[in-house]
Design a protein around this motif. Structure first.
Motif, PDB file in Angstrom:
ATOM      1  N   ARG A 110      47.003 -37.312  12.067  1.00  0.00           N
ATOM      2  CA  ARG A 110      47.388 -38.614  11.537  1.00  0.00           C
ATOM      3  C   ARG A 110      46.748 -39.723  12.378  1.00  0.00           C
ATOM      4  N   VAL A 111      46.525 -40.838  11.723  1.00  0.00           N
ATOM      5  CA  VAL A 111      45.830 -41.955  12.362  1.00  0.00           C
ATOM      6  C   VAL A 111      46.560 -42.417  13.622  1.00  0.00           C
ATOM      7  N   GLY A 112      47.879 -42.578  13.533  1.00  0.00           N
ATOM      8  CA  GLY A 112      48.648 -43.050  14.685  1.00  0.00           C
ATOM      9  C   GLY A 112      48.549 -42.117  15.875  1.00  0.00           C
ATOM     10  N   GLU A 113      48.538 -40.804  15.626  1.00  0.00           N
ATOM     11  CA  GLU A 113      48.422 -39.827  16.716  1.00  0.00           C
ATOM     12  C   GLU A 113      47.070 -39.960  17.425  1.00  0.00           C
ATOM     13  N   GLN A 114      46.023 -40.243  16.646  1.00  0.00           N
ATOM     14  CA  GLN A 114      44.691 -40.357  17.252  1.00  0.00           C
ATOM     15  C   GLN A 114      44.567 -41.609  18.108  1.00  0.00           C
ATOM     16  N   ILE A 115      45.165 -42.702  17.655  1.00  0.00           N
ATOM     17  CA  ILE A 115      45.138 -43.920  18.478  1.00  0.00           C
ATOM     18  C   ILE A 115      45.978 -43.713  19.733  1.00  0.00           C
ATOM     19  N   ALA A 116      47.116 -43.006  19.591  1.00  0.00           N
ATOM     20  CA  ALA A 116      47.988 -42.753  20.747  1.00  0.00           C
ATOM     21  C   ALA A 116      47.299 -41.899  21.798  1.00  0.00           C
ATOM     22  N   GLU A 117      46.291 -41.106  21.406  1.00  0.00           N
ATOM     23  CA  GLU A 117      45.550 -40.292  22.375  1.00  0.00           C
ATOM     24  C   GLU A 117      44.877 -41.162  23.431  1.00  0.00           C
ATOM     25  N   VAL A 118      44.484 -42.383  23.037  1.00  0.00           N
ATOM     26  CA  VAL A 118      43.875 -43.306  24.016  1.00  0.00           C
ATOM     27  C   VAL A 118      44.903 -43.652  25.090  1.00  0.00           C
ATOM     28  N   LEU A 119      46.136 -43.896  24.668  1.00  0.00           N
ATOM     29  CA  LEU A 119      47.199 -44.193  25.628  1.00  0.00           C
ATOM     30  C   LEU A 119      47.491 -42.986  26.517  1.00  0.00           C
ATOM     31  N   ASP A 120      47.475 -41.789  25.923  1.00  0.00           N
ATOM     32  CA  ASP A 120      47.729 -40.573  26.706  1.00  0.00           C
ATOM     33  C   ASP A 120      46.627 -40.337  27.738  1.00  0.00           C
ATOM     34  N   ALA A 121      45.388 -40.622  27.356  1.00  0.00           N
ATOM     35  CA  ALA A 121      44.264 -40.396  28.264  1.00  0.00           C
ATOM     36  C   ALA A 121      44.296 -41.336  29.459  1.00  0.00           C
ATOM     37  N   HIS A 122      44.976 -42.471  29.300  1.00  0.00           N
ATOM     38  CA  HIS A 122      45.061 -43.451  30.393  1.00  0.00           C
ATOM     39  C   HIS A 122      46.521 -43.716  30.741  1.00  0.00           C
ATOM     40  N   ALA A 123      47.294 -42.629  30.794  1.00  0.00           N
ATOM     41  CA  ALA A 123      48.737 -42.754  31.056  1.00  0.00           C
ATOM     42  C   ALA A 123      49.022 -43.407  32.402  1.00  0.00           C
ATOM     43  N   SER A 124      48.112 -43.272  33.364  1.00  0.00           N
ATOM     44  CA  SER A 124      48.336 -43.877  34.684  1.00  0.00           C
ATOM     45  C   SER A 124      48.367 -45.398  34.615  1.00  0.00           C
ATOM     46  N   LEU A 125      47.753 -45.981  33.578  1.00  0.00           N
ATOM     47  CA  LEU A 125      47.773 -47.434  33.428  1.00  0.00           C
ATOM     48  C   LEU A 125      49.090 -47.927  32.845  1.00  0.00           C
ATOM     49  N   LEU A 126      49.784 -47.026  32.157  1.00  0.00           N
ATOM     50  CA  LEU A 126      51.044 -47.378  31.501  1.00  0.00           C
ATOM     51  C   LEU A 126      52.099 -46.329  31.853  1.00  0.00           C
ATOM     52  N   PRO A 127      52.515 -46.254  33.097  1.00  0.00           N
ATOM     53  CA  PRO A 127      53.452 -45.202  33.501  1.00  0.00           C
ATOM     54  C   PRO A 127      54.816 -45.354  32.821  1.00  0.00           C
ATOM     55  N   GLY A 128      55.386 -44.207  32.454  1.00  0.00           N
ATOM     56  CA  GLY A 128      56.733 -44.212  31.893  1.00  0.00           C
ATOM     57  C   GLY A 128      56.823 -44.680  30.459  1.00  0.00           C
ATOM     58  N   LEU A 129      55.708 -44.714  29.735  1.00  0.00           N
ATOM     59  CA  LEU A 129      55.714 -45.179  28.353  1.00  0.00           C
ATOM     60  C   LEU A 129      56.339 -44.097  27.460  1.00  0.00           C
ATOM     61  N   SER A 130      57.422 -44.433  26.784  1.00  0.00           N
ATOM     62  CA  SER A 130      58.093 -43.460  25.917  1.00  0.00           C
ATOM     63  C   SER A 130      57.349 -43.303  24.598  1.00  0.00           C
ATOM     64  N   SER A 131      57.709 -42.273  23.821  1.00  0.00           N
ATOM     65  CA  SER A 131      57.083 -42.043  22.511  1.00  0.00           C
ATOM     66  C   SER A 131      57.310 -43.235  21.587  1.00  0.00           C
ATOM     67  N   ALA A 132      58.516 -43.790  21.610  1.00  0.00           N
ATOM     68  CA  ALA A 132      58.819 -44.944  20.763  1.00  0.00           C
ATOM     69  C   ALA A 132      57.973 -46.152  21.164  1.00  0.00           C
TER      70      ALA A 132
END
Length: 562
Positions: A110-132
């Motif tokens: 799904r489109v949203g999952e693919q965009i969220a992969e960018v956030l997952d790949a740079h999780a150190s920039l956004l620590p503690g980000l929940s799924s919501a």
């Protein structure tokens, strides 16, 4: 002065042994400031995408790699960073939009999952980000690129979206972490004029809001005129001209730049119409075609009226242009006329006989209606030599092998290729050459009607100009009737006697090319014309040099693809 977001100094990138040249690019210098757009312009093979991939660290090393120069991003040389360091920058500080979003997007995610992969790949920039919270950011990114119903888009698969929507999804993914530099590699090449205009306006708007630096790679000076602050023109891997866009566009100093600008379709319609009293070759009467997909025990089938009550006629030697956005039904009309798919109702009169009737198509039209497709690579058998592909039609009609081979050699010469090309395979030719081969194959059976379905939409402007000139030449030489399908009104005006404008399966306007271009009546036609980049300043200074004199003329090259 502030440090440029991106500065390249003396960049050279080597190609593997056996390539058509030693270096993909050589001695490249450029700068991009925050909030500015640099357009890198050139034909296929000029090295534009090589520069982008070098900045992103995406070159296929060690076969293709930088051998000289520096790539300074915010003052740091990226060539000194290791893979882990480059990976940390991709998507966060440097974003990239690719040319073909359907290939860049995973079709089973799904489109949203693919965009969220960018956030997952740079999780150190956004620590503690929940799924919501991730979903909120994804939907906000989709809303930023002005997609309707972003929640629904996030849950959709790529194949459910239009080309323009998929490109907006790619922009959302590239910008979700607000990079300092955005690289856009031919992001509007195959899009409709209206969709292209929307994407360009969107990139400009987001750039202004976020003060990004943008490297925009294109072969279309129309795009340059709309979006560029500065321009770098490449030819064979070398910079031939650079400077502010107003200077490069208004007073180009290098012959190659002038030839690229001269190759832009002028969009001026001829005042006269040929073949006004000639016999009618093809006539469509109340043509209807409906597609039905899906449906089952608990769901309704999806119905799309692709072609609804279409009427037109094409006389001997005349060209009718079918114009409209993707999904307007123009290609469905072409396939119905060619007999590649059945119609639901209506009549198709070929030389006065209704060939839509069962059994009439084969006997009345065998070989006499031919089609030139948008993608010549896909329409040519990669395992067959070019000569065999051209000869197959005449041989099927009972022509002798000797005569068919002679005809193939003559047609190759006619379309600007050497007769020896008959012994080569499709992959050994450039895109423009393959399109010429497609035209030769269509002419081999000596048709009465030629259907050209978006035959130049993905070609460089200079190659496009050569192919359009070839179409005009073969039309005059063989007195051919043509159905020319395109989304580019400039091309339609240049090529066609009459133009029919289609929207969602319906013909909303029909008239001579001059009337449609100069005095359109329908609001949709006016919208299509307004979406075409403004070339008035370029046309006023248009050089008179022959486009076919362009450097690196495509037709005289027998070598490999670009």
């Amino acid at each position: 002065m502030s440090t440029p977001v991106l500065e390249i100094r003396g960049l050279a990138i080597k190609l593997p042994a056996g390539a058509d040249r030693v270096l993909a690019v050589e001695g490249i210098d450029l700068k991009i400031e925050a909030g500015k757009t640099l357009c890198v312009v050139g034909e296929s093979g000029s090295g534009k995408s090589m520069i982008a991939n070098a900045v992103m660290g995406l070159l296929p090393r060690p076969h293709v790699e930088p051998v000289a120069g520096a790539i300074l991003f915010e003052g740091e040389d990226l060539l000194l960073r290791n893979e882990a360091g480059l990976r940390a920058l991709r998507g966060s500080r440097i974003g990239m939009i690719f040319q073909d979003p359907m290939s860049a997007l995973n079709p089973v995610m799904r489109v949203g999952e693919q965009i969220a992969e960018v956030l997952d790949a740079h999780a150190s920039l956004l620590p503690g980000l929940s799924s919501a919270q991730k979903r909120e950011r994804v939907i906000a990114a989709l809303r930023d690129v002005e997609l309707p119903e972003p929640e629904s888009i996030a849950d959709a698969y790529p194949f459910r979206l239009s080309g323009g929507q998929r490109q907006r999804v790619m922009i959302a993914a590239a910008l979700i972490l607000e990079p300092a530099l955005l690289i856009a590699d031919e992001p509007t090449t195959a899009l409709d004029a209206t969709t292209q205009a929307l994407i360009l306006d969107l990139i400009r708007k987001l750039q202004t809001r976020k003060r990004m630096a943008v490297m925009f790679i294109t072969h279309d000076f129309g795009v340059v005129a709309k979006i560029a602050d500065d321009v770098l023109v490449l030819q064979h891997g070398r910079s031939v001209e650079s400077g502010p866009a107003r200077d490069v566009l208004g007073a180009p100093s290098h012959p190659y730049t002038r030839q690229l600008i001269a190759a832009i379709p002028h969009g001026n319609a001829a005042a006269s119409v040929r073949a006004a009293d000639a016999p009618v070759v093809i006539e469509a009467q109340s043509l209807m075609k409906t597609y039905r997909t899906g449906g089952g025990l608990f769901s309704k089938a999806r119905r799309v009226d692709a072609v609804h009550d279409i009427n037109f006629k094409i006389r001997r030697g005349e060209t009718l242009g079918l114009v409209g956005e993707s999904g307007s039904g123009k290609s469905s009309v072409g396939r119905c006329i060619a007999g590649l798919q059945p119609i639901d109702s209506g009549r198709i009169l070929f030389n006065g006989r209704n060939v839509a009737l069962r059994g009439e198509r084969g006997t009345q039209t065998r070989g006499r209606i031919q089609m030139v497709f948008q993608d010549p690579q896909a329409s040519l058998n990669p395992r067959h030599r070019i000569g065999a592909s051209i000869m197959s039609g005449p041989l099927a009609q009972g022509v002798s092998l000797k005569e068919a081979y002679k005809r193939a050699e003559e047609l190759l010469s006619l379309v600007g290729l050497q007769p020896e090309a008959a012994e080569r395979y499709p992959h050994e030719f450039s895109g423009g050459q393959r399109q010429r081969i497609g035209i030769a194959r269509a002419l081999a059976v000596r048709p009465d009607l030629l259907i050209a379905d978006e035959p130049v939409s993905a070609l460089d402007v200079s190659v496009q100009a050569q192919v359009l000139e070839l179409f005009a030449m073969v039309r005059e030489r063989f007195n051919l009737s043509m159905l020319f399908i395109t989304h580019d009104l400039r091309v339609a005006a240049q090529m066609c006697d009459h133009i029919a404008v289609m929207k969602k399966g319906v013909m909303v306007e029909y008239g001579t090319a001059a009337q449609i271009i100069r005095a359109p009546r329908d609001e949709y036609t006016k919208k299509l014309i307004e979406a075409v980049p403004d070339f008035s300043s370029l046309i006023a200074r248009r050089p008179t040099a022959d486009v076919n004199a362009a450097v690196n003329v495509d037709t005289n090259t027998a070598g490999g693809g670009r």
